[in-house]
Design an enzyme around this catalytic site. Structure first.
Site, PDB file in Angstrom:
ATOM      1  N   LYS A 188       0.829  -1.212   0.000  1.00  0.00           N
ATOM      2  CA  LYS A 188       0.000   0.000   0.000  1.00  0.00           C
ATOM      3  C   LYS A 188       0.869   1.270   0.000  1.00  0.00           C
ATOM      4  CE  LYS A 188      -2.914   1.891   3.693  1.00  0.00           C
ATOM      5  NZ  LYS A 188      -2.048   3.020   3.982  1.00  0.00           N
ATOM      6  N   LYS A 237       7.597   1.066   1.501  1.00  0.00           N
ATOM      7  CA  LYS A 237       8.282   0.325   0.429  1.00  0.00           C
ATOM      8  C   LYS A 237       9.587   0.982   0.004  1.00  0.00           C
ATOM      9  CE  LYS A 237       4.863   0.914  -2.373  1.00  0.00           C
ATOM     10  NZ  LYS A 237       3.917   1.542  -1.432  1.00  0.00           N
ATOM     11  N   LYS A 281       4.815   8.573  -8.257  1.00  0.00           N
ATOM     12  CA  LYS A 281       5.381   9.623  -7.385  1.00  0.00           C
ATOM     13  C   LYS A 281       6.870   9.834  -7.674  1.00  0.00           C
ATOM     14  CE  LYS A 281       4.482   8.446  -3.005  1.00  0.00           C
ATOM     15  NZ  LYS A 281       3.742   7.192  -3.047  1.00  0.00           N
ATOM     16  N   ASP A 311      -1.368  -0.494  -4.577  1.00  0.00           N
ATOM     17  CA  ASP A 311      -2.783  -0.282  -4.251  1.00  0.00           C
ATOM     18  C   ASP A 311      -3.662  -0.735  -5.408  1.00  0.00           C
ATOM     19  OD1 ASP A 311      -1.534   2.328  -2.654  1.00  0.00           O
ATOM     20  OD2 ASP A 311      -3.186   1.298  -1.654  1.00  0.00           O
TER      21      ASP A 311
HETATM   22  P1  ADP Z   1       6.004   4.016   0.371  1.00  0.00           P
HETATM   23  O1  ADP Z   1       7.171   3.963  -0.512  1.00  0.00           O
HETATM   24  O2  ADP Z   1       5.430   2.665   0.650  1.00  0.00           O
HETATM   25  O3  ADP Z   1       4.942   4.962  -0.099  1.00  0.00           O
HETATM   26  P2  ADP Z   1       7.838   5.328   2.231  1.00  0.00           P
HETATM   27  O4  ADP Z   1       8.995   4.398   2.249  1.00  0.00           O
HETATM   28  O5  ADP Z   1       7.946   6.570   1.431  1.00  0.00           O
HETATM   29  O6  ADP Z   1       6.491   4.550   1.809  1.00  0.00           O
HETATM   30  O7  ADP Z   1       7.517   5.670   3.754  1.00  0.00           O
HETATM   31  C1  ADP Z   1       6.448   6.497   4.128  1.00  0.00           C
HETATM   32  C2  ADP Z   1       6.850   7.286   5.367  1.00  0.00           C
HETATM   33  O8  ADP Z   1       7.035   6.400   6.479  1.00  0.00           O
HETATM   34  C3  ADP Z   1       8.149   8.036   5.189  1.00  0.00           C
HETATM   35  O9  ADP Z   1       8.012   9.343   5.670  1.00  0.00           O
HETATM   36  C4  ADP Z   1       9.160   7.243   6.003  1.00  0.00           C
HETATM   37  O10 ADP Z   1      10.144   8.050   6.564  1.00  0.00           O
HETATM   38  C5  ADP Z   1       8.291   6.617   7.082  1.00  0.00           C
HETATM   39  N1  ADP Z   1       8.824   5.301   7.551  1.00  0.00           N
HETATM   40  C6  ADP Z   1       9.031   4.204   6.794  1.00  0.00           C
HETATM   41  N2  ADP Z   1       9.519   3.188   7.540  1.00  0.00           N
HETATM   42  C7  ADP Z   1       9.623   3.650   8.820  1.00  0.00           C
HETATM   43  C8  ADP Z   1      10.073   3.093  10.072  1.00  0.00           C
HETATM   44  N3  ADP Z   1      10.490   1.830  10.164  1.00  0.00           N
HETATM   45  N4  ADP Z   1      10.051   3.888  11.168  1.00  0.00           N
HETATM   46  C9  ADP Z   1       9.620   5.146  11.080  1.00  0.00           C
HETATM   47  N5  ADP Z   1       9.183   5.735   9.949  1.00  0.00           N
HETATM   48  C10 ADP Z   1       9.178   5.012   8.823  1.00  0.00           C
HETATM   49 MG    MG Z   2       7.449   4.900  -2.353  1.00  0.00          MG
END
Ligand code: ADP
Ligand code: MG
Length: 279
Positions: free
Chosen positions: A12, A17, A43, A136
């Protein structure tokens, strides 16, 4: 010949990720592997922390720029779409259409086809490719990395939250569908903790019910945000931190994993009961 591994990280939006992919890329790179990370999310922020905060030009943007200049698609070369980070990780962003215009998965289709046509993996001697895929919407484009010739090995990122599990379950449905046509499978589930009550148990039980396993439980840690603000992976920002070791250990588990399963998605009532029983 060396065996190259290609894995796809699904889950999601906002689940973690890209954070997991980028730190995995760094951890594998530290072990001497040649890594390519391919962002498959419109994105186009997958590789941002690998490139010191720079948004690299996406494959679709490159196509648009070539069209605007009246040049042919066949003029596009690897140097136009693959960017090497200072650490030496090869970064690609598929990109997407302008918000609200056209299919969001088109960038993925275009990018993966182009990488294949130009023999990106052979040219750069890639040992490990990581596809970071927004899961998603499992439309044709986003399912692309699961198709023949691309990733055979899929990992799904979840948390203990219902919507994250709901998305994961839908991704399992897609894997099951594609598994009948090509040799793909679910390598496992990665839980990126949101500090939900009973989260590890929920993650383990969910993984078991869908016929897979919990590969790793990544704790929530503010150092992830700190590293992000500083435009770095956790491993680059604070290599001695506990969280950096977490990602290194996760990388070891993924490297050691050789079991792929065809998942069995569960029905929504069962999913609701599962989450409720731990809260
Ligand atoms: P996605 O790629 O799935 O959309 P992201 O990797 O960009 O998600 O992460 C979304 C947010 O969650 C970011 O701001 C990231 O810093 C935060 N985040 C991800 N993993 C952790 C973690 N283990 N602890 C704290 N914050 C996290
Ligand atoms: Mg991402």
């Amino acid at each position: 010949m060396r065996r190259m591994r290609q894995i796809a990280i699904y889950g999601k939006g906002g689940i973690g990720k890209s954070t997991i992919s980028s730190n995995l890329s760094m951890a594998l790179h530290e072990r001497g592997l040649n890594v390519m990370q391919i962002g498959c999310d419109p994105k186009r922020d997958s590789t941002r922390v690998l490139t010191n905060g720079k948004f690299i030009t996406s494959v679709l943007d490159t196509y648009r720029a070539f069209h605007d200049k009246g040049r042919k698609d066949s003029d596009i070369s690897l140097e136009d779409i693959v960017f090497r980070s200072d650490d030496g990780i090869y970064c690609v962003e598929a990109g997407g259409p302008k918000p609200g215009v056209g299919c969001a998965g088109r960038g993925v289709l275009t990018a993966l086809q182009k990488l294949k046509d130009l023999d990106a993996f052979g040219t750069y001697n890639i040992d490990f490719a990581i596809y970071d895929v927004l899961g998603d919407v499992v439309c044709g484009g986003f399912a692309m990395p699961m198709r023949e010739g691309f990733s055979k090995e899929i990992y799904i990122v979840i948390s203990g939250e219902f919507m994250a599990l709901y998305a994961a379950n839908n991704i399992c449905e897609a894997i099951k569908t594609f598994a009948s046509r090509s040799k793909i499978g679910l390598g496992g589930v990665i839980c990126n903790s949101r500090n939900v009550d009973g989260e590890r148990e929920i993650a383990e039980e969910f993984s078991r019910r869908i016929g897979s396993k919990l590969i790793y439980f990544v704790p929530r840690d503010n150092i992830v945000q700190e590293a992000e603000i500083n435009k770095k992976t956790v491993i680059a920002y604070d290599p001695k931190s506990n969280q950096a070791d977490v990602y290194r250990d996760m990388a070891r588990r993924i490297l050691a994993n050789d079991r792929l399963d065809i998942p069995k998605p569960i029905d929504i009532e069962e999913l609701e009961d599962l989450v409720q029983s731990y809260s």
